[in-house]
Design a protein around this motif. Structure first.
Motif, PDB file in Angstrom:
ATOM      1  N   ILE A 146      71.204 109.876  50.322  1.00 13.43           N
ATOM      2  CA  ILE A 146      72.178 110.485  51.231  1.00 13.43           C
ATOM      3  C   ILE A 146      73.270 109.453  51.506  1.00 13.43           C
ATOM      4  O   ILE A 146      73.169 108.629  52.408  1.00 13.43           O
ATOM      5  CB  ILE A 146      71.510 110.966  52.529  1.00 13.43           C
ATOM      6  N   THR A 147      74.314 109.532  50.720  1.00  9.04           N
ATOM      7  CA  THR A 147      75.423 108.590  50.834  1.00  9.04           C
ATOM      8  C   THR A 147      76.073 108.682  52.209  1.00  9.04           C
ATOM      9  O   THR A 147      76.416 109.774  52.659  1.00  9.04           O
ATOM     10  CB  THR A 147      76.480 108.885  49.751  1.00  9.04           C
ATOM     11  N   GLY A 148      76.211 107.530  52.863  1.00 12.39           N
ATOM     12  CA  GLY A 148      76.926 107.478  54.130  1.00 12.39           C
ATOM     13  C   GLY A 148      76.067 107.577  55.378  1.00 12.39           C
ATOM     14  O   GLY A 148      76.552 107.349  56.475  1.00 12.39           O
ATOM     15  N   ILE A 149      74.797 107.914  55.241  1.00  8.92           N
ATOM     16  CA  ILE A 149      73.947 108.034  56.430  1.00  8.92           C
ATOM     17  C   ILE A 149      73.442 106.642  56.829  1.00  8.92           C
ATOM     18  O   ILE A 149      73.132 105.818  55.969  1.00  8.92           O
ATOM     19  CB  ILE A 149      72.766 109.007  56.210  1.00  8.92           C
ATOM     20  N   THR A 150      73.399 106.393  58.128  1.00 12.94           N
ATOM     21  CA  THR A 150      72.866 105.119  58.613  1.00 12.94           C
ATOM     22  C   THR A 150      71.365 105.248  58.812  1.00 12.94           C
ATOM     23  O   THR A 150      70.829 106.360  58.937  1.00 12.94           O
ATOM     24  CB  THR A 150      73.518 104.709  59.946  1.00 12.94           C
ATOM     25  N   GLN A 151      70.695 104.119  58.881  1.00 19.16           N
ATOM     26  CA  GLN A 151      69.252 104.125  59.123  1.00 19.16           C
ATOM     27  C   GLN A 151      68.949 104.787  60.459  1.00 19.16           C
ATOM     28  O   GLN A 151      68.020 105.590  60.569  1.00 19.16           O
ATOM     29  CB  GLN A 151      68.722 102.696  59.096  1.00 19.16           C
ATOM     30  N   HIS A 152      69.749 104.472  61.461  1.00 21.54           N
ATOM     31  CA  HIS A 152      69.553 105.039  62.800  1.00 21.54           C
ATOM     32  C   HIS A 152      69.698 106.564  62.776  1.00 21.54           C
ATOM     33  O   HIS A 152      68.880 107.290  63.348  1.00 21.54           O
ATOM     34  CB  HIS A 152      70.561 104.424  63.776  1.00 21.54           C
ATOM     35  N   MET A 153      70.737 107.066  62.119  1.00 22.66           N
ATOM     36  CA  MET A 153      70.979 108.508  62.077  1.00 22.66           C
ATOM     37  C   MET A 153      69.892 109.219  61.267  1.00 22.66           C
ATOM     38  O   MET A 153      69.439 110.294  61.655  1.00 22.66           O
ATOM     39  CB  MET A 153      72.362 108.801  61.494  1.00 22.66           C
ATOM     40  N   LEU A 154      69.477 108.636  60.161  1.00 22.48           N
ATOM     41  CA  LEU A 154      68.411 109.246  59.365  1.00 22.48           C
ATOM     42  C   LEU A 154      67.136 109.338  60.192  1.00 22.48           C
ATOM     43  O   LEU A 154      66.478 110.382  60.209  1.00 22.48           O
ATOM     44  CB  LEU A 154      68.167 108.452  58.078  1.00 22.48           C
ATOM     45  N   THR A 155      66.807 108.285  60.900  1.00 23.78           N
ATOM     46  CA  THR A 155      65.622 108.296  61.765  1.00 23.78           C
ATOM     47  C   THR A 155      65.723 109.395  62.813  1.00 23.78           C
ATOM     48  O   THR A 155      64.772 110.158  63.019  1.00 23.78           O
ATOM     49  CB  THR A 155      65.442 106.923  62.452  1.00 23.78           C
ATOM     50  N   ALA A 156      66.880 109.507  63.460  1.00 28.00           N
ATOM     51  CA  ALA A 156      67.076 110.521  64.500  1.00 28.00           C
ATOM     52  C   ALA A 156      66.961 111.933  63.932  1.00 28.00           C
ATOM     53  O   ALA A 156      66.301 112.802  64.525  1.00 28.00           O
ATOM     54  CB  ALA A 156      68.435 110.328  65.169  1.00 28.00           C
ATOM     55  N   GLN A 157      67.587 112.168  62.783  1.00 25.59           N
ATOM     56  CA  GLN A 157      67.543 113.502  62.184  1.00 25.59           C
ATOM     57  C   GLN A 157      66.131 113.861  61.732  1.00 25.59           C
ATOM     58  O   GLN A 157      65.691 114.996  61.920  1.00 25.59           O
ATOM     59  CB  GLN A 157      68.517 113.582  60.997  1.00 25.59           C
TER      60      GLN A 157
END
Length: 127
Positions: free
Chosen positions: A50-61
């Motif tokens: 997933i190009t552009g996703i941050t580790q924090h955002m991926l964890t949250a989602q």
């Protein structure tokens, strides 16, 4: 779609669809579900794909999707620990919708202008 009132004892489909859309809303949720619909993924694999996703955002989602029962998370007691994410049967019900979206995109993708990258939309900095 007809909007029904709660006074008549019927379900208000507008409210129900709003709830359904809320489960899937977010910049990354549909992409995560699409990837997990193909196969089980580890966190790092999702992050790379997933190009552009941050580790924090991926964890949250991922946490939101898990809380809503759309994905499951399995932790393996290994060193280092291994965590796998898998789509649930509840989310597999979205398969026909994903297939319809794929078919729609194959027909219409050429009529959609390419999205400009953030860097191309910025003005040059002047000193």
């Amino acid at each position: 779609m007809e909007k029904q009132t709660k006074d008549d004892g019927e379900i208000n489909m507008h409210d129900e669809m709003r709830r359904a859309f809320a489960l899937l809303s977010g910049k990354w949720k549909l992409e995560i579900l699409w990837l997990l619909n193909q196969r089980i993924h580890r966190f790092g694999e999702l992050r790379r794909e997933i190009t552009g996703i941050t580790q924090h955002m991926l964890t949250a989602q991922l946490r939101e999707l898990e809380a809503d029962g759309l994905i499951s998370r399995t932790v393996f007691a290994e060193v280092p620990p291994r965590v796998e994410y898998e789509i649930t049967s509840k989310a597999r019900g979205l398969g026909p919708t994903m297939e319809a979206l794929t078919a729609w995109w194959q027909i219409h993708r050429d009529s959609v202008p390419p999205k400009r990258s953030v860097s191309s939309g910025r003005k040059a900095k002047t000193s």
